[in-house]
Motif scaffolding. Structure first.
Motif, PDB file in Angstrom:
ATOM      1  N   SER A   4       0.610  -1.160  -0.048  1.00 14.04           N
ATOM      2  CA  SER A   4      -0.114  -0.031   0.017  1.00 14.04           C
ATOM      3  C   SER A   4       0.843   1.267  -0.150  1.00 14.04           C
ATOM      4  O   SER A   4       0.532   2.278  -0.687  1.00 14.04           O
ATOM      5  N   ARG A   5       2.027   1.271   1.004  1.00 14.09           N
ATOM      6  CA  ARG A   5       2.827   2.431   0.870  1.00 14.09           C
ATOM      7  C   ARG A   5       3.653   2.459  -0.499  1.00 14.09           C
ATOM      8  O   ARG A   5       3.881   3.670  -1.097  1.00 14.09           O
ATOM      9  N   SER A  35       0.887   3.870  -2.868  1.00 13.61           N
ATOM     10  CA  SER A  35       0.518   5.290  -2.633  1.00 13.61           C
ATOM     11  C   SER A  35       1.828   6.366  -3.039  1.00 13.61           C
ATOM     12  O   SER A  35       1.386   7.552  -3.478  1.00 13.61           O
ATOM     13  N   HIS A  36       2.857   5.723  -2.729  1.00 16.68           N
ATOM     14  CA  HIS A  36       4.007   6.735  -3.255  1.00 16.68           C
ATOM     15  C   HIS A  36       3.918   6.909  -4.630  1.00 16.68           C
ATOM     16  O   HIS A  36       4.482   8.064  -5.079  1.00 16.68           O
ATOM     17  N   GLN A  82       1.273   9.309  -5.631  1.00 19.34           N
ATOM     18  CA  GLN A  82       1.814  10.846  -5.129  1.00 19.34           C
ATOM     19  C   GLN A  82       2.924  11.133  -6.200  1.00 19.34           C
ATOM     20  O   GLN A  82       2.750  12.432  -6.565  1.00 19.34           O
ATOM     21  N   CYS A  88      -1.498   3.015 -10.672  1.00 19.66           N
ATOM     22  CA  CYS A  88      -1.840   2.591  -9.266  1.00 19.66           C
ATOM     23  C   CYS A  88      -2.499   1.261  -9.318  1.00 19.66           C
ATOM     24  O   CYS A  88      -2.062   0.197  -8.560  1.00 19.66           O
ATOM     25  N   LEU A 104      -8.770   4.485  -5.970  1.00 18.78           N
ATOM     26  CA  LEU A 104      -8.227   5.875  -5.731  1.00 18.78           C
ATOM     27  C   LEU A 104      -9.383   6.869  -5.778  1.00 18.78           C
ATOM     28  O   LEU A 104     -10.595   6.774  -6.340  1.00 18.78           O
ATOM     29  N   ILE A 137      -5.963   6.463  -1.346  1.00 16.57           N
ATOM     30  CA  ILE A 137      -5.961   5.060  -1.873  1.00 16.57           C
ATOM     31  C   ILE A 137      -6.391   4.227  -0.958  1.00 16.57           C
ATOM     32  O   ILE A 137      -6.205   4.128   0.330  1.00 16.57           O
ATOM     33  N   THR A 146      -6.543  -0.449  -0.657  1.00 21.39           N
ATOM     34  CA  THR A 146      -5.865  -1.337  -1.061  1.00 21.39           C
ATOM     35  C   THR A 146      -6.628  -2.452  -0.628  1.00 21.39           C
ATOM     36  O   THR A 146      -7.104  -2.485   0.648  1.00 21.39           O
ATOM     37  N   THR A 154      -6.656   1.694   3.980  1.00 23.37           N
ATOM     38  CA  THR A 154      -6.887   3.283   3.320  1.00 23.37           C
ATOM     39  C   THR A 154      -5.810   3.941   3.915  1.00 23.37           C
ATOM     40  O   THR A 154      -5.639   4.118   4.974  1.00 23.37           O
ATOM     41  N   THR A 155      -5.098   5.038   2.963  1.00 24.09           N
ATOM     42  CA  THR A 155      -4.274   5.959   3.327  1.00 24.09           C
ATOM     43  C   THR A 155      -4.368   7.137   2.475  1.00 24.09           C
ATOM     44  O   THR A 155      -4.953   6.919   1.359  1.00 24.09           O
ATOM     45  N   ARG A 162      -2.632  10.900   1.048  1.00 24.26           N
ATOM     46  CA  ARG A 162      -1.340  11.326   0.717  1.00 24.26           C
ATOM     47  C   ARG A 162      -1.676  12.933   0.221  1.00 24.26           C
ATOM     48  O   ARG A 162      -2.484  13.118  -0.626  1.00 24.26           O
TER      49      ARG A 162
END
Length: 255
Positions: free
Chosen positions: A10-11, A14-15, A18, A34, A48, A57, A59, A67-68, A70
């Motif tokens: 997920s990181r 998301s990166h 971003q 993504c 997304l 985002i 996953t 969920t995260t 950014r």
């Protein structure tokens, strides 16, 4: 896939999203990359939600969601970053990169830029060429090149100091128009007002406008409207700078 692995993936996703948003990718491309990257790394799906300066985002794997959110502050248009991320995605889909490989590639990815003097010279030549194509002689060409060259240096310096882009465009338009109006003051060349019109063409926000239309056509209406409004504000700032310079010099010929 266990939860720690899902969090790591997920990181990475998301990166990736971003970086794409920060460097000017259109919304459809951000979403596709993504989703494909997440699935290539073992996720069931990626959802997304994009906005002008942030993204959310989610996953999903085995009905477990992470969920995260950014922030995506603008870092300037850089197609090299976008192209390299697409290469990373293709290599991942072909099995040439795993999670660690993707992470290592993303960490090494930097927005390399051309030499500022080379950019200023090429922008000056481009604007001067427009004046020449519009019927200006070599004197008009020279005035246009000088004005747009110095204007581009001013724009780069203001951007380097991280001022607001609206202020950047306004000040750059003001300086460029003041310099180019010198030719009109002294009647240099066969059509001196062409220099004033051509030298500010470097401030036309073409890429944001193209992305705005593309987003709206492809269903990302909110993103398209946000980008269209921002491009319109940049255009308004440019116009204010031009009008301010004309008020100062008293030269209004090309309006």
């Amino acid at each position: 896939m266990d939860e720690p692995t899902q969090r790591e993936v997920s990181r990475l996703v998301s990166h990736t999203g971003q970086m794409l948003l920060q460097h000017g990718a259109e919304s459809k491309l951000v979403s596709d990359i993504c989703c494909r990257l997440g699935e290539a790394l073992g996720l069931d799906s990626v959802e997304l939600s994009l906005s002008a300066s942030s993204m959310v985002i989610t996953t999903i794997t085995h009905q477990h969601c992470i969920t995260t959110a950014r922030r995506c502050p603008d870092r300037g248009i850089n197609m090299r970053v976008i192209t390299e991320i697409q290469r990373i995605l293709i290599m991942t889909e072909k099995g040439l990169l795993d999670r660690d490989g993707v992470k290592a590639r993303l960490s090494k990815l930097s927005p390399d830029r051309y030499n500022r003097w080379l950019v200023a010279v090429m922008v000056g030549l481009a604007c001067a060429s427009f004046s020449r194509l519009s019927g200006g002689d070599w004197a008009v060409f020279s005035i246009t090149f000088l004005a747009s060259f110095i204007g581009m240096l001013v724009r780069q310096e203001i951007a380097h100091r991280h001022f607001n882009p609206l202020l950047n465009f306004g000040v750059t338009a003001f300086v460029t128009t003041v310099i180019s109006s010198i030719g009109a003051m002294h009647q240099v060349g066969n059509q001196p007002y062409l220099a004033m019109a051509s030298s500010v063409l470097m401030l036309v926000p073409g890429f944001p406008l193209i992305n705005a239309v593309s987003d709206m056509v492809k269903g990302y209406v909110n993103m398209g409207i946000a980008r269209w409004v921002f491009a319109s504000l940049l255009t308004l700032s440019t116009c204010l700078g031009i009008v301010g310079a004309m008020n100062l010099t008293g030269i209004w010929g090309w309006l």
